[in-house]
Design a protein around this motif. Structure first.
Motif, PDB file in Angstrom:
ATOM      1  N   LEU A 369       1.952   0.266 -88.944  1.00 34.75           N
ATOM      2  CA  LEU A 369       2.092   1.533 -88.097  1.00 34.75           C
ATOM      3  C   LEU A 369       0.908   2.436 -88.128  1.00 34.75           C
ATOM      4  N   ASP A 370       0.197   2.435 -86.855  1.00 30.89           N
ATOM      5  CA  ASP A 370      -0.947   3.211 -86.607  1.00 30.89           C
ATOM      6  C   ASP A 370      -0.453   4.665 -86.497  1.00 30.89           C
ATOM      7  N   MET A 371      -0.968   5.410 -87.511  1.00 32.72           N
ATOM      8  CA  MET A 371      -0.200   6.826 -87.377  1.00 32.72           C
ATOM      9  C   MET A 371      -0.979   7.623 -86.147  1.00 32.72           C
ATOM     10  N   ARG A 372      -2.322   7.422 -86.096  1.00 26.51           N
ATOM     11  CA  ARG A 372      -2.836   7.916 -84.791  1.00 26.51           C
ATOM     12  C   ARG A 372      -2.406   7.654 -83.548  1.00 26.51           C
ATOM     13  N   CYS A 373      -2.219   6.369 -83.259  1.00 25.04           N
ATOM     14  CA  CYS A 373      -1.787   5.767 -81.953  1.00 25.04           C
ATOM     15  C   CYS A 373      -0.270   5.973 -81.808  1.00 25.04           C
ATOM     16  N   LYS A 374       0.442   6.058 -82.852  1.00 26.15           N
ATOM     17  CA  LYS A 374       1.935   6.234 -82.952  1.00 26.15           C
ATOM     18  C   LYS A 374       2.262   4.639 -82.334  1.00 26.15           C
ATOM     19  N   THR A 375       1.829   3.304 -82.815  1.00 24.93           N
ATOM     20  CA  THR A 375       2.255   2.300 -82.478  1.00 24.93           C
ATOM     21  C   THR A 375       2.617   1.685 -83.735  1.00 24.93           C
ATOM     22  N   LEU A 376       3.653   0.767 -83.504  1.00 21.49           N
ATOM     23  CA  LEU A 376       4.424  -0.264 -84.507  1.00 21.49           C
ATOM     24  C   LEU A 376       4.181  -1.705 -84.358  1.00 21.49           C
ATOM     25  N   SER A 377       3.603  -2.560 -84.818  1.00 25.25           N
ATOM     26  CA  SER A 377       3.460  -4.091 -84.601  1.00 25.25           C
ATOM     27  C   SER A 377       3.773  -4.809 -85.748  1.00 25.25           C
ATOM     28  N   THR A 378       4.295  -5.953 -85.606  1.00 26.74           N
ATOM     29  CA  THR A 378       4.411  -6.835 -86.477  1.00 26.74           C
ATOM     30  C   THR A 378       3.073  -7.536 -87.300  1.00 26.74           C
ATOM     31  N   LEU A 379       2.994  -7.581 -88.407  1.00 25.62           N
ATOM     32  CA  LEU A 379       1.788  -8.171 -89.200  1.00 25.62           C
ATOM     33  C   LEU A 379       2.105  -9.234 -89.793  1.00 25.62           C
ATOM     34  N   TYR A 380       3.228  -9.635 -90.545  1.00 27.75           N
ATOM     35  CA  TYR A 380       3.459 -10.675 -91.278  1.00 27.75           C
ATOM     36  C   TYR A 380       5.016 -10.995 -91.441  1.00 27.75           C
ATOM     37  N   GLU A 381       5.427 -12.276 -91.320  1.00 26.13           N
ATOM     38  CA  GLU A 381       6.749 -12.529 -91.765  1.00 26.13           C
ATOM     39  C   GLU A 381       6.911 -13.316 -92.897  1.00 26.13           C
ATOM     40  N   MET A 382       7.776 -12.729 -94.059  1.00 24.03           N
ATOM     41  CA  MET A 382       7.822 -13.294 -95.330  1.00 24.03           C
ATOM     42  C   MET A 382       8.690 -14.525 -95.330  1.00 24.03           C
ATOM     43  N   SER A 383       8.060 -15.383 -96.389  1.00 25.73           N
ATOM     44  CA  SER A 383       8.773 -16.670 -96.557  1.00 25.73           C
ATOM     45  C   SER A 383      10.128 -16.600 -97.298  1.00 25.73           C
ATOM     46  N   GLU A 384      10.945 -17.491 -97.359  1.00 21.81           N
ATOM     47  CA  GLU A 384      12.352 -17.565 -98.002  1.00 21.81           C
ATOM     48  C   GLU A 384      11.926 -16.879 -99.459  1.00 21.81           C
ATOM     49  N   ASP A 385      10.782 -17.641-100.245  1.00 20.89           N
ATOM     50  CA  ASP A 385      10.642 -17.372-101.314  1.00 20.89           C
ATOM     51  C   ASP A 385      10.269 -15.973-101.644  1.00 20.89           C
ATOM     52  N   GLU A 386       9.346 -15.449-100.798  1.00 21.62           N
ATOM     53  CA  GLU A 386       8.961 -13.969-100.915  1.00 21.62           C
ATOM     54  C   GLU A 386      10.010 -13.077-100.541  1.00 21.62           C
ATOM     55  N   GLN A 387      11.055 -13.507 -99.710  1.00 19.68           N
ATOM     56  CA  GLN A 387      12.245 -12.633 -99.413  1.00 19.68           C
ATOM     57  C   GLN A 387      13.109 -12.602-100.870  1.00 19.68           C
ATOM     58  N   ASP A 388      13.401 -13.751-101.208  1.00 23.78           N
ATOM     59  CA  ASP A 388      14.225 -13.984-102.551  1.00 23.78           C
ATOM     60  C   ASP A 388      13.590 -12.915-103.800  1.00 23.78           C
ATOM     61  N   ARG A 389      12.290 -12.883-103.797  1.00 28.71           N
ATOM     62  CA  ARG A 389      11.741 -11.985-104.842  1.00 28.71           C
ATOM     63  C   ARG A 389      11.630 -10.489-104.393  1.00 28.71           C
ATOM     64  N   GLY A 390      11.821 -10.233-103.322  1.00 28.78           N
ATOM     65  CA  GLY A 390      12.025  -8.745-102.782  1.00 28.78           C
ATOM     66  C   GLY A 390      10.963  -8.174-102.269  1.00 28.78           C
ATOM     67  N   SER A 391       9.647  -8.505-102.612  1.00 31.24           N
ATOM     68  CA  SER A 391       8.469  -7.847-101.844  1.00 31.24           C
ATOM     69  C   SER A 391       7.215  -8.570-102.209  1.00 31.24           C
ATOM     70  N   ILE A 392       6.310  -8.121-101.391  1.00 33.32           N
ATOM     71  CA  ILE A 392       4.791  -8.584-101.784  1.00 33.32           C
ATOM     72  C   ILE A 392       3.820  -7.536-101.632  1.00 33.32           C
ATOM     73  N   SER A 393       2.676  -7.870-102.224  1.00 36.19           N
ATOM     74  CA  SER A 393       1.614  -6.782-102.197  1.00 36.19           C
ATOM     75  C   SER A 393       0.592  -7.165-101.251  1.00 36.19           C
ATOM     76  N   ILE A 394       0.320  -6.187-100.689  1.00 35.09           N
ATOM     77  CA  ILE A 394      -0.578  -6.024 -99.235  1.00 35.09           C
ATOM     78  C   ILE A 394      -1.853  -5.274 -99.439  1.00 35.09           C
ATOM     79  N   HIS A 395      -3.006  -5.732 -99.120  1.00 36.89           N
ATOM     80  CA  HIS A 395      -4.283  -4.823 -99.299  1.00 36.89           C
ATOM     81  C   HIS A 395      -5.169  -4.853 -97.968  1.00 36.89           C
TER      82      HIS A 395
END
Length: 435
Positions: A369-395
């Motif tokens: 979510l770009d707060m200045r331009c007010k746009t929302l875009s898809t960055l990443y799709e989680m794998s099934e294993d990542e979904q099962d664990r609930g979350s991922i870390s992003i930096h």
């Protein structure tokens, strides 16, 4: 290849001599300010000594950064195990293609042990390396993909036996956690801080009041030195707390009802009440660094509405309110592959400095979510294993600043100052790190 690069550099010098006859210093500076990217600025500095002197001038670089702030190149994404992966932020201008290619191909951990990123700022990645082959306790390391020579391994400020010295088998262990925080200095370099946080219930206490101790060490010449230490009492301490550093203050969400602030200059704690209506139990919120040393942002998500608060002085004010329902509906209309966005599980994963962007986890997708331009875009799709664990870390990984300029070649008979061995790297836009 070297002959071609040398010929290109020589032709550039000849053209620059002709251009210099019609370009005064003031006009040349204004043109250099608008080249847009540090990689392009380094290339421009290779033209001649006059261009080099303008491009590498400290006052000029301050103006250049203000007009062309460092770009967001992409994100390091990590699941439960393994080395974090780099996902480029697209689209990107072709001038940054070489930098993105280098970062994407850089491995943070050669032996593929468990890597946890603790801080990512100004082209440097501070991580924790864990694994059975490392024995007892983690190893800290700093990596700089755009300038690998700056990489270094660092011992933790306290050895594992020292960290466990208060352990008593008749009482539960003291909850401990640590944060790695960074502060960008005036020259563009980074200072690192290791914040060890301990929570201990007083003996005989019947309420939820907890003794909270923060021990702050600062990294100096590869060695951690004690910088500040303080203890206070806090009510209703919370797990999963986070911290941000603004100038000489550390803002921590270690309680359920307010923000705890440690002033490193005085080693004194203070508290800031949460904005009216913001509650830990009913909303998701995170803190963000502010450019103003006396301010901090709070970003809150509640029922698909995002609000940005700014604390300045002694009060909170609302900077912006964004309806995520409307933005998600627009995203579903523009992208036929996006489904169930309006009913997906929603939480914040990361907030950028100065509240410039927010990473939202919506179901199996991570969205930018770009707060200045007010746009929302898809960055990443989680794998099934990542979904099962609930979350991922992003930096987020930003373009490094300031750039490194080539060394002047001591040859009074030539206007071109670039060493022959540096020419190819400069033309490729690779030599962009800070030595």
């Amino acid at each position: 290849m070297e002959d071609d690069a040398t010929a290109t550099a020589t032709a550039t010098v000849v053209a620059a001599d002709a251009v210099s006859k019609v370009l005064g210093d003031d006009l040349l500076v204004e043109i250099l300010l608008r080249v847009g990217f540090p990689t392009t600025l380094v290339r421009a500095s290779a033209v001649c000594k006059r261009w080099f002197q303008h491009a590498s001038d400290k006052a000029f670089l301050r103006r250049f950064r203000k007009l062309n702030p460092p770009r967001l190149l992409g994100f390091y994404i990590a699941g439960f195990q393994g080395s974090p992966r780099f996902v480029p932020m697209l689209p990107q201008p072709p001038e940054l293609a070489a930098a993105i290619r280098i970062v994407k191909g850089y491995g943070l951990c050669a032996d593929k042990e468990w890597v946890v990123i603790r801080d990512c700022r100004n082209g440097s990645v501070f991580n924790v390396l864990c694994g059975r082959r490392r024995g007892y306790g983690p190893t800290l390391a700093v990596h700089s993909p755009l300038c690998p020579v700056r990489a270094m391994a660092i011992d933790p400020p306290l050895s594992p036996p020292q960290q466990l010295q208060h352990y008593n088998p008749l009482r539960p262990p003291i909850p401990r956690s640590f944060q790695i925080l960074s502060r960008e200095e005036k020259g563009g370099g980074l200072s690192y801080f290791y914040v060890l946080m301990e929570f201990a219930m007083e003996e005989g206490a019947t309420d939820l009041t907890t003794n909270f101790t923060a021990r702050v060490s600062m990294l100096q010449d590869g060695v951690w030195c004690m910088h500040a230490s303080a203890t206070t009492q806090i009510p209703n301490w919370r797990a999963g707390h986070r911290a941000v550093m603004v100038d000489n203050k550390i803002y921590m969400t270690v309680t359920l009802i307010d923000i705890t602030v440690l002033d490193l200059t005085t080693s004194i704690f203070s508290t800031i009440q949460l904005p009216e209506g913001v509650q830990y139990y009913s909303s998701d919120f995170m803190l963000s660094r502010a450019a103003d040393a006396s301010s901090v942002y709070l970003i809150e998500v509640k029922e698909f509405q995002l609000r940005i608060w700014l604390h300045k002085g002694d009060s909170w004010s609302i900077v912006d309110t964004i309806c995520l329902h409307e933005m998600c509906a627009n995203l579903m209309m523009s992208d036929s592959t996006v489904k169930d966005t309006l009913t997906s599980y929603l939480r914040m994963n990361h907030v950028g400095d100065n509240a410039e962007f927010v990473l939202l986890q919506m179901g199996r997708f991570v969205r930018y979510l770009d707060m200045r331009c007010k746009t929302l875009s898809t960055l990443y799709e989680m794998s099934e294993d990542e979904q099962d664990r609930g979350s991922i870390s992003i930096h987020p990984f930003m373009m490094i600043w300031p750039p490194t300029f080539p060394a002047l070649k001591s040859d009074p008979t030539r206007n071109c100052h670039v060493k022959k061995e540096d020419t190819r790297e400069l033309l490729d836009g690779i030599n962009i790190g800070d030595n």
